[in-house]
Structure formats: structure tokens, C-alpha cells
Design an enzyme around this catalytic site. Sequence first.
Site, PDB file in Angstrom:
ATOM      1  N   ASP A  28      14.081   4.794 -17.512  1.00 30.99           N
ATOM      2  CA  ASP A  28      14.781   3.552 -17.816  1.00 30.99           C
ATOM      3  C   ASP A  28      14.423   2.558 -16.710  1.00 30.99           C
ATOM      4  OD1 ASP A  28      16.859   1.799 -18.969  1.00 30.99           O
ATOM      5  OD2 ASP A  28      17.941   2.279 -17.124  1.00 30.99           O
ATOM      6  N   ASP A  30      16.154  -1.240 -15.844  1.00 25.31           N
ATOM      7  CA  ASP A  30      17.304  -1.858 -15.184  1.00 25.31           C
ATOM      8  C   ASP A  30      18.338  -0.809 -14.797  1.00 25.31           C
ATOM      9  OD1 ASP A  30      17.203  -4.552 -14.613  1.00 25.31           O
ATOM     10  OD2 ASP A  30      17.655  -5.182 -16.651  1.00 25.31           O
ATOM     11  N   LYS A 206      17.507   3.269 -27.393  1.00 23.30           N
ATOM     12  CA  LYS A 206      18.267   4.433 -26.939  1.00 23.30           C
ATOM     13  C   LYS A 206      19.720   4.293 -27.396  1.00 23.30           C
ATOM     14  CE  LYS A 206      16.840   3.238 -22.861  1.00 23.30           C
ATOM     15  NZ  LYS A 206      16.634   3.119 -21.394  1.00 23.30           N
ATOM     16  N   ASP A 231      20.553   5.282 -16.108  1.00 26.05           N
ATOM     17  CA  ASP A 231      21.853   5.050 -15.477  1.00 26.05           C
ATOM     18  C   ASP A 231      22.996   4.955 -16.476  1.00 26.05           C
ATOM     19  OD1 ASP A 231      20.633   2.455 -16.298  1.00 26.05           O
ATOM     20  OD2 ASP A 231      22.510   1.635 -15.502  1.00 26.05           O
TER      21      ASP A 231
END
Length: 287
Positions: A28, A30, A206, A231
Site C-alpha cells: 500500500d 499512503d 481493496k 495500514d
Amino acid sequence: MNNYITNIKSVPSALLYKVKKLKHVALDMDGTIYNGSTLFPYTVSFLNQLKRLGISYSFLTNNPSKSISDYLEKLEGLGIEATEEEMYSSAVATIDYLKTKHPEVKKLFILGTSSMIKQFNKAGYISTEDSAQDEPDALIVAFDMTLCYERLCRAAWWAKQGKIYIATNPDKVCPTDKPVVLVDCASICSSIETATGRKPDVVLGKPQKEMLDGILSAKNLKPDEVAMVGDRIYTDMMMAHNAGAFGVLVLTGEATLEDAEKANPELDIVLPSIEVLGNLIEYSHLR
């Protein structure tokens, strides 16, 4: 919680075995390798560490606001060299979905940034104007940082008319290092639902496992040979679960340790950052 690891030498042998099997790391962006416009200080060394260990990697993002070329330019500006094949966004996933499931669709009303619209234009789609006379075949709603009220109202109108309605990603907010809440795609869709009573026909990005299928196919990998690192529990970790991949939650973005403790299903592993992940992978190779 027994899957939160801060000391890599205390990792249970069964977990260490799973880490040692990894051949690819899907990252991922960000909240994982950077926050907003700030690159984490260990990101470049982590990527170099993976290269040295012979582990490939790719960048996955639910943020469709930039085209692939713009993302590559951003990464280069941060000091990361990447190729188009190493990038996969929810905008690209939406394009793939349209081509597979709705090949008849040609004209789109897109609630998204100009950069994202260019990605759709490059794929051969026509973006319609904000006009009741310029009728689209489908409505696409995304994370739109250029959102204006008139276009939101037009999107609600096309949703109410029963057009094919696709949301690019399920994120409520986008991570940022600025003192502001960045309203993301799911929150914009909530506004349309409140106004029209209509939810998207499909929500891509996702946690849909399709975001990993391309990597598995292109690299001839088994799901348990891929780590999905992110995250967020409800996107990154849920996709890992749906795809049968190894989920690595890092606590450098949205999710907290308290969130991780409440996660259902239970997470594979929780780490402070990708820096610890790199050290853990290297440690597993020495065992």
C-alpha cells in the site's frame, strides 16, 4: 496481542516460516511507504533490502486520484524509481472491470480528478460533460479532491436514473500529514445514497482480491508467497484475507494497535513499520 511484533527474535517459529516463504511484497502507499507528501525515512532502504534478498515488490493504492504516470512521477520525486508494471491503482482495477464485465460501456460520467480522467481516456473511454443532454453509459465515483457541488449533483442524477454505478474504492478518508480530514470515495458515495437512496452497484479496489490477482498471475506466485502490507484493516488486511495472502498491518497510518486487537478475522501479523518487516524478512532468511 501475540501477533504484534516489536522484537523480531521473539517471533514464533510457525510465523517465521510463513515470512520465509515470501517471494513478493505488495505495498500500500499512503500510510505505508509515505504519509501524504512525506516519505518515511526508512522506505528507500527497505526497498533496497528487498532487492538484495531477491524479493520483488509492487505498489498498490486505493487512491485513484492520480494516473499511473503521475504516481510514478510522484514516487520519483520522493526518491523511488518504479516502473508502470509495478503500479496498480483502483482506477486501473475499475478499467479492467469495465472491459471484462461491461464491454458495451463507452461513455462515462466520472466524479474524479482530471488526472484520473486522463487514465480512463487513455484506456479508450469518453468522459461526458456536466449536462443532462450528454448521457453516459455508466457513472464512476472516485476520491475526488476537485469535487464541486454541481458535478456531485449531476452524479446523483445519473445514479437516480439507474445508470451502471461503480465506486473505485471503499475508503472513507485518505491518510494525510496535513491538519485536515480528506473525505474519500465512500464518504462521497454516502452523500449520493442519502440524496437518492442508491448505493454503488459494485465497489472496487481493496479489499477485493482482484487487486492481487494480476500480481499472482504475472509472477506465477501462490497467494501465501505474497505479503500484502498496509495500514488499513478493512481494505489492506481484508484483501489479504480474501486472496489468501499473508497480511502485514503496519501502524504508520490509519489503524491503531487497539484497532488491530479488535480485528475480525484475526490479523496474520502487526508491525510498527515496514522497516521492521524488512528486518524480519532478512532474519527469516538467516534461520
